[in-house]
Design an enzyme around this catalytic site. Structure first.
Site, PDB file in Angstrom:
ATOM      1  N   HIS A  87      -3.679   6.427   3.507  1.00 57.10           N
ATOM      2  CA  HIS A  87      -4.320   5.161   3.182  1.00 57.10           C
ATOM      3  C   HIS A  87      -3.585   3.956   3.770  1.00 57.10           C
ATOM      4  O   HIS A  87      -4.202   3.072   4.381  1.00 57.10           O
ATOM      5  CB  HIS A  87      -4.425   5.028   1.655  1.00 57.10           C
ATOM      6  CG  HIS A  87      -5.295   3.912   1.182  1.00 57.10           C
ATOM      7  ND1 HIS A  87      -4.816   2.662   0.890  1.00 57.10           N
ATOM      8  CD2 HIS A  87      -6.624   3.875   0.952  1.00 57.10           C
ATOM      9  CE1 HIS A  87      -5.805   1.890   0.472  1.00 57.10           C
ATOM     10  NE2 HIS A  87      -6.919   2.598   0.505  1.00 57.10           N
ATOM     11  N   ASP A  90       0.856  -1.183   0.000  1.00 54.76           N
ATOM     12  CA  ASP A  90       0.000   0.000   0.000  1.00 54.76           C
ATOM     13  C   ASP A  90       0.893   1.234   0.000  1.00 54.76           C
ATOM     14  O   ASP A  90       2.059   1.172  -0.379  1.00 54.76           O
ATOM     15  CB  ASP A  90      -0.890  -0.034   1.251  1.00 54.76           C
ATOM     16  CG  ASP A  90      -2.222   0.671   1.052  1.00 54.76           C
ATOM     17  OD1 ASP A  90      -2.218   1.910   0.931  1.00 54.76           O
ATOM     18  OD2 ASP A  90      -3.245  -0.018   1.026  1.00 54.76           O
ATOM     19  N   SER A 148     -11.220  -1.113   0.612  1.00 55.79           N
ATOM     20  CA  SER A 148      -9.867  -1.025   1.164  1.00 55.79           C
ATOM     21  C   SER A 148      -9.877  -1.223   2.670  1.00 55.79           C
ATOM     22  O   SER A 148      -8.878  -1.632   3.250  1.00 55.79           O
ATOM     23  CB  SER A 148      -9.247   0.344   0.859  1.00 55.79           C
ATOM     24  OG  SER A 148      -8.738   0.398  -0.442  1.00 55.79           O
TER      25      SER A 148
END
Length: 813
Positions: A209, A168, A362
């Site tokens: 994120h 990620d 996600s």
């Protein structure tokens, strides 16, 4: 693991996992000479810019080739050069001049694919993170409770021998809630595959994120800090996405391969592309061949079909649920879905030392990755394939189609407490996992007492928030149980504070027995907040065009909040109304004028299915106006039509379906919510009686049965010790009368604890955050029944110990 020293903001280039040396191995020195003799230039990986690589191609080479650069180099144009090779999954990255026309790129690809030792050539595509943009929220969690982590945590919080790699963006590995769980076996707890350097630390506070995803899977749990992650497993950060959430195909493939070789047991992939690529597939296959479980996000396009890499067979594809176990509005769905998990308004860590809510698949993927870590901690001898099968077999059916939920919602409690089929290795009962006991005995007693007090709070945060242009917007609500002013731990979207009781002359809380009446005035982008420990029964907004309501940080309509908190009037059957379902009649391509009819209760409407037939035909009702019909005047409603040629007709049906008649069943089939079922299965699934002839009759009115002519029921009792997380007993009850019509559940308790019974009617066992109805101690709950319910019950005690007894009195006709 030892606490990591605070990040000093500098890259550590002396790491033993230098990206190029790790990927190319000992042969890299001889490659330099070879490249010089061929006139090619090899780029220094540490100098590659982050982000998309639009001028690069990936060349897949046969595994029999021992020297990739020597094989590929002579075959590419003289103005191209090799950027990088991966000897493990057998590909090379070549760069083309920016001025290369698209037609020339296609010619190069075609030429390379004609060479025997080259298996494929493809663009170095860009994959992106899959979180759905939204405003950040702080507040109470629901994801761990929704997947039954409390039961799993009684056995294990997760072992640091189990490693989860987050492919990620970078992770803030010195975040207070993450630092103790970062893997210390590699420098800087990970590696970099996008941009420069080898330190996977985020480059800015906007790079959220990766930290958020990692915090869901493996933030510190039961440590008195921040939020609770799903597991206390070790975590690696493989930074393959830049601060904009983008990464090239080669970077992500390399990150997957590195994670495997670095010892990961589970790899989380909260990223995706609408297209599949050979290089990405090869990386996933490499992980599967090495017994590593891959977990991928299905996608946030509200579309049929999972995104890649989740769509690959080697990856567990995860859809997203909201807190009520409905499919989240943004989630993709389709036959590739393996499991579902909470993905709406999930709280986790973000830089710098903060927390926020995000929504997306996600977020649901790392919930599954964390649960997989708990299972592997309890059963360390499971293979990757066995782990995947066990997660599927212990998942809970939440009443959605298989296209939406796959095998069901992942259930940590069931997965950890159920010994996998055929498993003969070490188990928690062997004493192999002492993490839970050790962690419970660690820490300062005073800090634990403080944490106990926080966790014993059972209330929910109710907030009334305004647009900036709102002026003196008033509201009122009624609720059962205690109501107090509160200060929400987040701001409004316009930056205003959300705090109740600030306008002392207008904000009020009036108690009238068990009913509380409260309200106030706010505006200018600010809001008011309350802690509500009970059902909300009514909400009135004076200016609904500039004011909205949130429950635990999630915007809902007043009706949804009333239903969510169990405040619906018992005499109001709205909460028991059948769900709107998609009914489709689909044909083979050789079908011609295939007719059908069906009968159903409730509204029936033409609709268009959000997917095509297997032959690519549309599925839409009402297109043949002369033949397709809905007769609303009949009781039950009668509908039908004609279709053919690989196309289909679709309807939304709100109520039981009683009959289905197919004129040509050899070339037509029926689907409910995207699942092919027989007419009999659809009638049974929707609660139909299977006999549309019984719509009326000439029976004697005196013979009409009454609700209560037949009674049955059951009772249970127990004792609960409400610790810092509380204590629960779970039950299920199958209806016993011939024609169930109602039930009353009474709950009695004694002792110092707060005792509540939570109820679902779909057979799933509820928890404190997700349930249909509830009743507190020494109270009664009355239900209207249709006959197709299966009761799931949880009795929960908090803030002390108590004995309890409850009784179910079922009534039938």
């Amino acid at each position: 693991m030892a606490q990591n020293d605070p990040h000093d903001g500098e890259a550590h280039d002396d790491t033993e996992y230098n990206r190029r040396s790790f990927l190319t191995g000992a042969g890299s020195a001889s490659m330099v000479g070879l490249l010089a003799s061929t006139g090619l230039v090899s780029a220094d990986d540490d100098g590659r810019d982050p982000g998309p690589k639009e001028d690069e191609l990936l060349i897949g080479v046969s595994s029999s080739v021992s020297d990739i650069e020597a094989e590929v180099g002579p075959e590419i144009p003289g103005d191209a050069w090799i950027e990088h090779t991966n000897e493990t999954i057998h590909y090379a990255v070549i760069s083309l001049p920016e001025s290369t026309p698209e037609s020339a790129r296609e010619t190069i690809i075609d030429t390379l694919e004609d060479i025997d030792q080259i298996e494929y050539a493809e663009e170095n595509a860009t994959l992106e993170a899959l979180s759905q943009p939204n405003d950040p929220y702080y507040g109470q969690q629901h994801a761990p409770q929704q997947v039954n982590c409390e039961q799993a945590w009684e056995t294990t919080y997760g072992s640091d021998d189990v490693v989860i790699s987050i492919v990620d963006q970078g992770i803030q590995y010195d975040h207070p809630v993450l630092a103790d769980n970062m893997d210390d076996s590699v420098s800087d707890h990970g590696n970099v595959f996008v941009g420069r350097g080898s330190d996977p630390y985020p480059v800015s506070g906007n790079e959220q994120h990766g930290t958020h995803v990692g915090g869901i899977a493996a933030a510190g749990t039961d440590n008195g800090t921040g939020h609770a992650g799903i597991s206390n497993c070790s975590m690696l950060s493989a930074r393959a996405l830049d601060q904009n959430g983008q990464g090239s195909l080669s970077d992500i493939a390399d990150a997957i391969q590195w994670s495997v070789d670095a010892g990961a047991d589970i790899i989380n992939l909260s990223l995706g592309s609408s297209s599949g690529f050979r290089t990405l597939a090869a990386a996933c296959q490499y992980a599967a061949d090495n017994d590593v479980l891959l977990v991928g996000a299905a996608g946030n396009s509200s579309a049929y079909g999972a995104m890649y890499p989740a769509a690959y067979d080697e990856v567990v594809a995860v859809s997203a649920l909201n807190s009520n176990d409905s499919l989240a509005s943004f989630s993709n769905y389709g036959p590739a879905i393996d499991l579902a998990a909470p993905g709406s308004q999930v709280i986790s860590a973000v830089p710098w030392d903060n927390y926020t809510r995000m929504s997306g698949t996600s977020m649901s993927a790392p919930v599954v990755a964390g649960v997989a870590g708990l299972v592997l901690s309890a059963y360390p001898d499971l293979t990757g394939a066995e782990l995947r099968a066990h997660l599927q077999s212990t998942a809970v059916d939440v009443g959605l189609s298989s296209n939406a939920q796959g095998h069901g919602r992942v259930d940590a409690g069931e997965a950890v407490t159920t010994v996998p089929e055929g498993y003969t290795g070490e188990t928690p009962s062997d004493g192999t996992d002492g993490d839970n006991e050790d962690e419970e005995n660690e820490g300062d007693d005073d800090e634990q007492d403080d944490q106990d007090e926080q966790d014993d709070v059972a209330g929910r945060l109710l907030a009334f928030i305004t647009e900036p242009e709102a002026n003196s917007a008033a509201y009122e609500f009624t609720a059962e149980g205690a109501v107090e002013f509160a200060d929400a731990p987040y701001e409004s979207p316009s930056g205003g504070n959300i705090e109740g009781g600030t306008y002392t002359s207008e904000d009020f809380i009036d108690e009238d027995g068990d009913t509380v009446h409260a309200g106030g005035i706010t505006g200018g982008g600010h809001g008011d907040a309350f802690d509500v420990d009970g059902a909300v029964t009514d909400i009135d907004l004076e200016q609904s065009d500039v004011m909205w309501v949130e429950l635990d940080g999630e915007e809902m309509t007043p009706e949804e909040i009333i239903e969510e908190t169990g405040g619906s009037d018992d005499d109001d059957d709205s909460s028991d109304e059948p769900t709107e379902r998609l009914l489709a009649f689909i044909t083979e391509t050789d079908a011609s004028n295939a007719g059908y009819e069906f009968t159903a209760d409730g509204p029936v409407e033409f609709t268009e299915a959000p997917y095509e037939s297997p032959s690519g035909g549309s599925i839409e009702g009402g297109t043949y106006t002369s033949e397709d019909f809905i007769d609303d005047d009949s009781d039950p409603v009668r509908a039908g039509g004609i279709t053919g040629g690989g196309h289909g007709d679709a309807f939304t049906v709100t109520g039981p379906i009683h009959s289905i008649d197919l004129e040509q069943p050899d070339v037509m089939w029926v689907e409910l919510e995207g699942d092919e079922l027989s007419p009999e299965e659809i009638i049974d699934e929707t609660g139909g009686d299977g006999d549309d002839d019984e719509t009326g009759g000439d029976g004697d009115d005196d013979e009409t049965p009454n609700c209560g002519d037949q009674t049955d029921g059951a009772s249970a009792d127990g004792e609960l010790e409400g610790g810092w997380q509380g204590d629960s007993d779970r039950y299920t009850y199958a209806l016993r009368t011939d024609s169930p019509c109602g039930a009353t559940i009474s709950l009695e308790s004694s002792g110092g604890a707060d005792v509540t019974l939570y109820l679902n009617t779909d057979g799933s066992v509820p928890d404190q955050q997700s349930y249909e109805e509830s009743v507190d101690a020494n109270g009664d709950l009355t239900l209207d029944l249709e006959g197709d319910e299966h009761l799931g019950l949880r009795v929960h005690a908090s803030n002390g110990s108590a004995t309890y007894a409850f009784e179910i009195e079922e009534r039938g006709r």
